[in-house]
Write a protein that holds these residues in place. Structure first.
Motif, PDB file in Angstrom:
ATOM      1  N   MET A 260       0.837  -1.176   0.000  1.00  0.00           N
ATOM      2  CA  MET A 260       0.000   0.000   0.000  1.00  0.00           C
ATOM      3  C   MET A 260       0.878   1.234   0.000  1.00  0.00           C
ATOM      4  N   HIS A 261       0.363   2.256  -0.635  1.00  0.00           N
ATOM      5  CA  HIS A 261       1.055   3.541  -0.683  1.00  0.00           C
ATOM      6  C   HIS A 261       0.080   4.633  -0.269  1.00  0.00           C
ATOM      7  N   LEU A 262       0.533   5.556   0.559  1.00  0.00           N
ATOM      8  CA  LEU A 262      -0.260   6.714   0.934  1.00  0.00           C
ATOM      9  C   LEU A 262       0.252   7.890   0.116  1.00  0.00           C
ATOM     10  N   ILE A 263      -0.643   8.476  -0.681  1.00  0.00           N
ATOM     11  CA  ILE A 263      -0.273   9.616  -1.517  1.00  0.00           C
ATOM     12  C   ILE A 263      -1.208  10.774  -1.219  1.00  0.00           C
ATOM     13  N   ASN A 264      -0.846  11.951  -1.648  1.00  0.00           N
ATOM     14  CA  ASN A 264      -1.721  13.113  -1.592  1.00  0.00           C
ATOM     15  C   ASN A 264      -2.160  13.423  -3.013  1.00  0.00           C
ATOM     16  N   PHE A 265      -3.470  13.401  -3.230  1.00  0.00           N
ATOM     17  CA  PHE A 265      -4.026  13.602  -4.563  1.00  0.00           C
ATOM     18  C   PHE A 265      -3.651  14.983  -5.108  1.00  0.00           C
ATOM     19  N   SER A 266      -3.394  15.035  -6.393  1.00  0.00           N
ATOM     20  CA  SER A 266      -3.167  16.300  -7.089  1.00  0.00           C
ATOM     21  C   SER A 266      -3.930  16.247  -8.412  1.00  0.00           C
ATOM     22  N   SER A 267      -4.692  17.280  -8.691  1.00  0.00           N
ATOM     23  CA  SER A 267      -5.446  17.320  -9.941  1.00  0.00           C
ATOM     24  C   SER A 267      -4.635  17.978 -11.063  1.00  0.00           C
ATOM     25  N   ARG A 268      -3.387  18.306 -10.792  1.00  0.00           N
ATOM     26  CA  ARG A 268      -2.555  18.941 -11.810  1.00  0.00           C
ATOM     27  C   ARG A 268      -2.467  18.038 -13.044  1.00  0.00           C
ATOM     28  N   GLY A 269      -2.772  18.590 -14.199  1.00  0.00           N
ATOM     29  CA  GLY A 269      -2.735  17.848 -15.452  1.00  0.00           C
ATOM     30  C   GLY A 269      -3.987  17.045 -15.744  1.00  0.00           C
TER      31      GLY A 269
ATOM     32  N   PRO B 281      -5.416  12.898   1.251  1.00  0.00           N
ATOM     33  CA  PRO B 281      -4.675  11.645   1.342  1.00  0.00           C
ATOM     34  C   PRO B 281      -5.484  10.495   0.740  1.00  0.00           C
ATOM     35  N   ILE B 282      -4.814   9.645  -0.023  1.00  0.00           N
ATOM     36  CA  ILE B 282      -5.440   8.502  -0.682  1.00  0.00           C
ATOM     37  C   ILE B 282      -4.520   7.300  -0.516  1.00  0.00           C
ATOM     38  N   ILE B 283      -5.118   6.142  -0.216  1.00  0.00           N
ATOM     39  CA  ILE B 283      -4.357   4.898  -0.110  1.00  0.00           C
ATOM     40  C   ILE B 283      -4.526   4.124  -1.416  1.00  0.00           C
ATOM     41  N   VAL B 284      -3.421   3.661  -1.986  1.00  0.00           N
ATOM     42  CA  VAL B 284      -3.433   2.915  -3.240  1.00  0.00           C
ATOM     43  C   VAL B 284      -2.702   1.593  -3.027  1.00  0.00           C
ATOM     44  N   ASP B 285      -3.338   0.475  -3.449  1.00  0.00           N
ATOM     45  CA  ASP B 285      -2.667  -0.832  -3.403  1.00  0.00           C
ATOM     46  C   ASP B 285      -1.670  -0.935  -4.540  1.00  0.00           C
ATOM     47  N   ASP B 286      -0.671  -1.782  -4.371  1.00  0.00           N
ATOM     48  CA  ASP B 286       0.352  -1.971  -5.404  1.00  0.00           C
ATOM     49  C   ASP B 286      -0.232  -2.398  -6.748  1.00  0.00           C
TER      50      ASP B 286
ATOM     51  N   ALA C  41      -7.537  -1.115   1.567  1.00  0.00           N
ATOM     52  CA  ALA C  41      -7.225   0.245   1.115  1.00  0.00           C
ATOM     53  C   ALA C  41      -8.498   1.047   0.881  1.00  0.00           C
ATOM     54  N   MET C  42      -9.532   0.404   0.378  1.00  0.00           N
ATOM     55  CA  MET C  42     -10.793   1.111   0.134  1.00  0.00           C
ATOM     56  C   MET C  42     -11.463   1.502   1.446  1.00  0.00           C
ATOM     57  N   VAL C  43     -11.376   0.628   2.435  1.00  0.00           N
ATOM     58  CA  VAL C  43     -11.918   0.943   3.758  1.00  0.00           C
ATOM     59  C   VAL C  43     -11.162   2.136   4.346  1.00  0.00           C
ATOM     60  N   GLY C  44      -9.847   2.132   4.195  1.00  0.00           N
ATOM     61  CA  GLY C  44      -9.031   3.258   4.665  1.00  0.00           C
ATOM     62  C   GLY C  44      -9.379   4.543   3.945  1.00  0.00           C
ATOM     63  N   ASN C  45      -9.625   4.480   2.641  1.00  0.00           N
ATOM     64  CA  ASN C  45     -10.001   5.669   1.883  1.00  0.00           C
ATOM     65  C   ASN C  45     -11.349   6.214   2.330  1.00  0.00           C
TER      66      ASN C  45
ATOM     67  N   LEU D 233     -12.834  12.418   7.225  1.00  0.00           N
ATOM     68  CA  LEU D 233     -12.137  13.379   8.078  1.00  0.00           C
ATOM     69  C   LEU D 233     -12.525  14.808   7.710  1.00  0.00           C
ATOM     70  N   PRO D 234     -12.671  15.686   8.696  1.00  0.00           N
ATOM     71  CA  PRO D 234     -13.001  17.084   8.398  1.00  0.00           C
ATOM     72  C   PRO D 234     -11.839  17.793   7.719  1.00  0.00           C
ATOM     73  N   LEU D 235     -12.161  18.820   6.957  1.00  0.00           N
ATOM     74  CA  LEU D 235     -11.139  19.562   6.235  1.00  0.00           C
ATOM     75  C   LEU D 235     -10.305  20.458   7.137  1.00  0.00           C
ATOM     76  N   ASN D 236     -10.886  20.920   8.250  1.00  0.00           N
ATOM     77  CA  ASN D 236     -10.203  21.916   9.071  1.00  0.00           C
ATOM     78  C   ASN D 236      -9.501  21.337  10.291  1.00  0.00           C
ATOM     79  N   GLY D 237      -9.512  20.011  10.452  1.00  0.00           N
ATOM     80  CA  GLY D 237      -8.828  19.393  11.575  1.00  0.00           C
ATOM     81  C   GLY D 237      -9.642  19.308  12.845  1.00  0.00           C
TER      82      GLY D 237
END
Length: 78
Positions: free
Chosen positions: A1-10, A27-32, A46-50, A56-60
């Motif tokens: 599994m990999h934890l990444i931060n989504f980017s809509s760039r491109g 944050p998004i979890i992706v399986d290999d 990974a889907m359960v984690g996502n 989670l709230p946006l403001n913490g």
């Protein structure tokens, strides 16, 4: 599994009709192997984690639940 931060760039080059609704730096979890289910209707961990990460709230702060505005951490039903 990999934890990444989504980017809509491109996103224009992704063959989509419009920009994704996922917020940048979410944050998004992706399986290999990039699979979402082990069998039809059986989500992978990974889907359960996502799902948890989307809740989670946006403001913490604590998420509100019910009509009384009780913080989610103190809600009886999750």
């Amino acid at each position: 599994m990999h934890l990444i931060n989504f980017s809509s760039r491109g996103w224009e080059s992704w063959d989509l009709d419009r920009q994704p609704l996922i917020r940048d730096r979410m944050p998004i979890i992706v399986d290999d192997d990039l699979r979402f289910e082990d069998a039809p209707g059986v989500p992978r961990p990974a889907m359960v984690g996502n799902h948890y990460l989307r809740e989670l709230p946006l403001n913490g702060g604590l998420r509100q639940c019910g009509h009384g505005g009780t913080p989610r951490a103190r809600c009886a039903s999750g």
